[in-house]
Design an enzyme around this catalytic site. Sequence first.
Site, PDB file in Angstrom:
ATOM      1  N   TYR A  58      19.849  20.897 -50.132  1.00  0.00           N
ATOM      2  CA  TYR A  58      19.151  20.176 -49.075  1.00  0.00           C
ATOM      3  C   TYR A  58      18.333  19.060 -49.734  1.00  0.00           C
ATOM      4  O   TYR A  58      17.314  19.297 -50.362  1.00  0.00           O
ATOM      5  CB  TYR A  58      18.245  21.099 -48.256  1.00  0.00           C
ATOM      6  CG  TYR A  58      18.968  22.287 -47.625  1.00  0.00           C
ATOM      7  CD1 TYR A  58      20.358  22.303 -47.473  1.00  0.00           C
ATOM      8  CD2 TYR A  58      18.257  23.400 -47.179  1.00  0.00           C
ATOM      9  CE1 TYR A  58      21.008  23.386 -46.908  1.00  0.00           C
ATOM     10  CE2 TYR A  58      18.906  24.487 -46.608  1.00  0.00           C
ATOM     11  CZ  TYR A  58      20.278  24.472 -46.478  1.00  0.00           C
ATOM     12  OH  TYR A  58      20.919  25.552 -45.923  1.00  0.00           O
ATOM     13  N   PRO A 204      21.515  29.152 -35.713  1.00  0.00           N
ATOM     14  CA  PRO A 204      21.233  30.138 -34.661  1.00  0.00           C
ATOM     15  C   PRO A 204      21.230  29.536 -33.270  1.00  0.00           C
ATOM     16  O   PRO A 204      21.442  30.233 -32.292  1.00  0.00           O
ATOM     17  CB  PRO A 204      19.849  30.683 -35.039  1.00  0.00           C
ATOM     18  CG  PRO A 204      19.227  29.616 -35.872  1.00  0.00           C
ATOM     19  CD  PRO A 204      20.355  28.994 -36.636  1.00  0.00           C
ATOM     20  N   LEU A 205      20.988  28.206 -33.211  1.00  0.00           N
ATOM     21  CA  LEU A 205      20.985  27.537 -31.904  1.00  0.00           C
ATOM     22  C   LEU A 205      22.297  26.806 -31.674  1.00  0.00           C
ATOM     23  O   LEU A 205      22.402  25.943 -30.802  1.00  0.00           O
ATOM     24  CB  LEU A 205      19.800  26.564 -31.822  1.00  0.00           C
ATOM     25  CG  LEU A 205      18.434  27.205 -32.082  1.00  0.00           C
ATOM     26  CD1 LEU A 205      17.332  26.164 -32.128  1.00  0.00           C
ATOM     27  CD2 LEU A 205      18.141  28.237 -31.003  1.00  0.00           C
ATOM     28  N   PHE A 210      26.132  18.822 -39.544  1.00  0.00           N
ATOM     29  CA  PHE A 210      26.049  17.456 -40.044  1.00  0.00           C
ATOM     30  C   PHE A 210      26.208  16.428 -38.927  1.00  0.00           C
ATOM     31  O   PHE A 210      26.642  15.321 -39.145  1.00  0.00           O
ATOM     32  CB  PHE A 210      27.096  17.238 -41.143  1.00  0.00           C
ATOM     33  CG  PHE A 210      26.955  18.251 -42.238  1.00  0.00           C
ATOM     34  CD1 PHE A 210      25.811  18.282 -43.023  1.00  0.00           C
ATOM     35  CD2 PHE A 210      27.925  19.213 -42.442  1.00  0.00           C
ATOM     36  CE1 PHE A 210      25.644  19.240 -44.001  1.00  0.00           C
ATOM     37  CE2 PHE A 210      27.761  20.173 -43.429  1.00  0.00           C
ATOM     38  CZ  PHE A 210      26.618  20.184 -44.210  1.00  0.00           C
ATOM     39  N   PRO A 212      24.647  14.947 -34.865  1.00  0.00           N
ATOM     40  CA  PRO A 212      23.583  15.055 -33.861  1.00  0.00           C
ATOM     41  C   PRO A 212      23.861  16.283 -33.004  1.00  0.00           C
ATOM     42  O   PRO A 212      25.005  16.627 -32.775  1.00  0.00           O
ATOM     43  CB  PRO A 212      23.731  13.776 -33.044  1.00  0.00           C
ATOM     44  CG  PRO A 212      24.566  12.867 -33.863  1.00  0.00           C
ATOM     45  CD  PRO A 212      25.425  13.710 -34.734  1.00  0.00           C
TER      46      PRO A 212
HETATM   47  N1  NAP Z   1      24.092  28.694 -45.508  1.00  0.00           N
HETATM   48  C1  NAP Z   1      24.594  27.609 -44.978  1.00  0.00           C
HETATM   49  O1  NAP Z   1      25.712  27.184 -45.269  1.00  0.00           O
HETATM   50  C2  NAP Z   1      23.758  26.878 -43.962  1.00  0.00           C
HETATM   51  C3  NAP Z   1      24.293  25.809 -43.231  1.00  0.00           C
HETATM   52  C4  NAP Z   1      23.465  25.181 -42.278  1.00  0.00           C
HETATM   53  C5  NAP Z   1      22.153  25.619 -42.089  1.00  0.00           C
HETATM   54  N2  NAP Z   1      21.673  26.664 -42.832  1.00  0.00           N
HETATM   55  C6  NAP Z   1      20.297  27.190 -42.642  1.00  0.00           C
HETATM   56  O2  NAP Z   1      20.109  27.520 -41.278  1.00  0.00           O
HETATM   57  C7  NAP Z   1      18.963  26.846 -40.762  1.00  0.00           C
HETATM   58  C8  NAP Z   1      19.173  26.537 -39.292  1.00  0.00           C
HETATM   59  O3  NAP Z   1      20.367  25.800 -39.102  1.00  0.00           O
HETATM   60  P1  NAP Z   1      20.444  24.418 -38.321  1.00  0.00           P
HETATM   61  O4  NAP Z   1      19.168  23.669 -38.467  1.00  0.00           O
HETATM   62  O5  NAP Z   1      21.694  23.752 -38.740  1.00  0.00           O
HETATM   63  O6  NAP Z   1      20.722  24.830 -36.837  1.00  0.00           O
HETATM   64  P2  NAP Z   1      19.886  25.362 -35.598  1.00  0.00           P
HETATM   65  O7  NAP Z   1      18.662  26.057 -36.056  1.00  0.00           O
HETATM   66  O8  NAP Z   1      20.877  26.074 -34.784  1.00  0.00           O
HETATM   67  O9  NAP Z   1      19.489  24.052 -34.784  1.00  0.00           O
HETATM   68  C9  NAP Z   1      18.632  23.084 -35.251  1.00  0.00           C
HETATM   69  C10 NAP Z   1      18.637  21.963 -34.215  1.00  0.00           C
HETATM   70  O10 NAP Z   1      18.121  22.464 -32.987  1.00  0.00           O
HETATM   71  C11 NAP Z   1      17.002  21.692 -32.585  1.00  0.00           C
HETATM   72  N3  NAP Z   1      15.995  22.655 -32.101  1.00  0.00           N
HETATM   73  C12 NAP Z   1      15.338  23.592 -32.820  1.00  0.00           C
HETATM   74  N4  NAP Z   1      14.486  24.292 -32.038  1.00  0.00           N
HETATM   75  C13 NAP Z   1      14.618  23.780 -30.792  1.00  0.00           C
HETATM   76  C14 NAP Z   1      13.992  24.061 -29.560  1.00  0.00           C
HETATM   77  N5  NAP Z   1      13.058  25.025 -29.458  1.00  0.00           N
HETATM   78  N6  NAP Z   1      14.358  23.340 -28.479  1.00  0.00           N
HETATM   79  C15 NAP Z   1      15.292  22.362 -28.565  1.00  0.00           C
HETATM   80  N7  NAP Z   1      15.899  22.026 -29.725  1.00  0.00           N
HETATM   81  C16 NAP Z   1      15.570  22.738 -30.834  1.00  0.00           C
HETATM   82  C17 NAP Z   1      16.539  20.922 -33.777  1.00  0.00           C
HETATM   83  O11 NAP Z   1      16.084  19.645 -33.409  1.00  0.00           O
HETATM   84  P3  NAP Z   1      14.494  19.242 -33.505  1.00  0.00           P
HETATM   85  O12 NAP Z   1      14.249  18.883 -34.916  1.00  0.00           O
HETATM   86  O13 NAP Z   1      14.393  18.102 -32.561  1.00  0.00           O
HETATM   87  O14 NAP Z   1      13.739  20.453 -33.052  1.00  0.00           O
HETATM   88  C18 NAP Z   1      17.805  20.792 -34.617  1.00  0.00           C
HETATM   89  O15 NAP Z   1      18.495  19.626 -34.272  1.00  0.00           O
HETATM   90  C19 NAP Z   1      18.840  25.601 -41.656  1.00  0.00           C
HETATM   91  O16 NAP Z   1      17.542  25.076 -41.665  1.00  0.00           O
HETATM   92  C20 NAP Z   1      19.216  26.173 -43.001  1.00  0.00           C
HETATM   93  O17 NAP Z   1      18.099  26.821 -43.567  1.00  0.00           O
HETATM   94  C21 NAP Z   1      22.459  27.288 -43.740  1.00  0.00           C
END
Ligand code: NAP
Length: 269
Positions: A58, A204-205, A210, A212
Amino acid sequence: MTFPLGGDLPVNRVGYGAMRLCAQPGNFGRFPDWEAGKRLLRRAVELGVNFIDTAHAYGPSCNEELIGEALTPYPAGLVIATKGGVEKTAPDKVFPDGRPETIRRRCEESLRLLRVQRIDLYQLHRPDPNVPFADSVGAIAELRLEGKVRHVGLSNVTVAQIEEARGIVPIASVQNRYNLLERADDPAVDYCAVHGIAYLPWGPLAAKPFAPDAPLARTHGALAWLLRRSPNIIVIPGTTSLAHLEENVRAGRLMLSDEEFAAISANNA
Ligand SMILES: NC(=O)c1ccc[n+]([C@@H]2O[C@H](COP(=O)([O-])OP(=O)(O)OC[C@H]3O[C@@H](n4cnc5c(N)ncnc54)[C@H](OP(=O)(O)O)[C@@H]3O)[C@@H](O)[C@H]2O)c1
């Protein structure tokens, strides 16, 4: 609601995924508003988050640097998890490098950037098809024996790979993509539950890593569903917004009844 990570680190089941605190697109480069990033991390801890997930990839490196700068001296009980085994050289150039020497080098860098003597949880970010899986896991097992890593985790793995890794070193966590809308990894969730392994669903959401995002409309429900799905699940939603952070932490207090869980499961199958 806590889970004993590795048997000895009690972790609140709503954590924070720090990946989005990087420049966009592609989580590549320093988060443009560095001070706001630090405030967000500190607020997460204030709200009771005691598990933060990051990775060498990251940024690369600058996500770990931000965490080290924002949160040291770390309060007692705060668990920082990072990963090695994936390299990123441009927003769209991401590839596994699971060679033992690379993992060692990246782990040493993570220790420095996170400003710790020992990493609480070090995860293999992704198996490298060009390196025997046992060699990559073995490299982290060695770092553990040297005291540089407390617990070992895996990411983007199959149940067969979890089993293989457990033959080499105790596995404390598995981080795979899983959410209300994408449940193909159900067998790994259940396997981990049986063996006392934390399961950290990434995305999780249902955000796309990669691109929007169009996160699940009813975020609370999506996180509460995961927390209800299995007691070994620790969610790590990512956000750059203080309001979303607070909303996500609140989801941890939402207890779904059996009926609600069944209805949400069926409506999103
Ligand atoms: N191991 C792997 O290969 C891998 C790959 C990807 C990610 N990860 C880990 O998983 C974590 C989470 O994954 P992720 O960030 O890709 O996906 P995510 O948690 O499913 O979604 C994040 C997105 O949702 C939005 N969001 C978050 N809370 C919200 C809310 N309460 N209401 C509306 N929108 C909301 C965020 O935008 P805003 O900024 O506008 O809130 C962001 O664009 C990462 O930070 C990383 O640590 C691991």
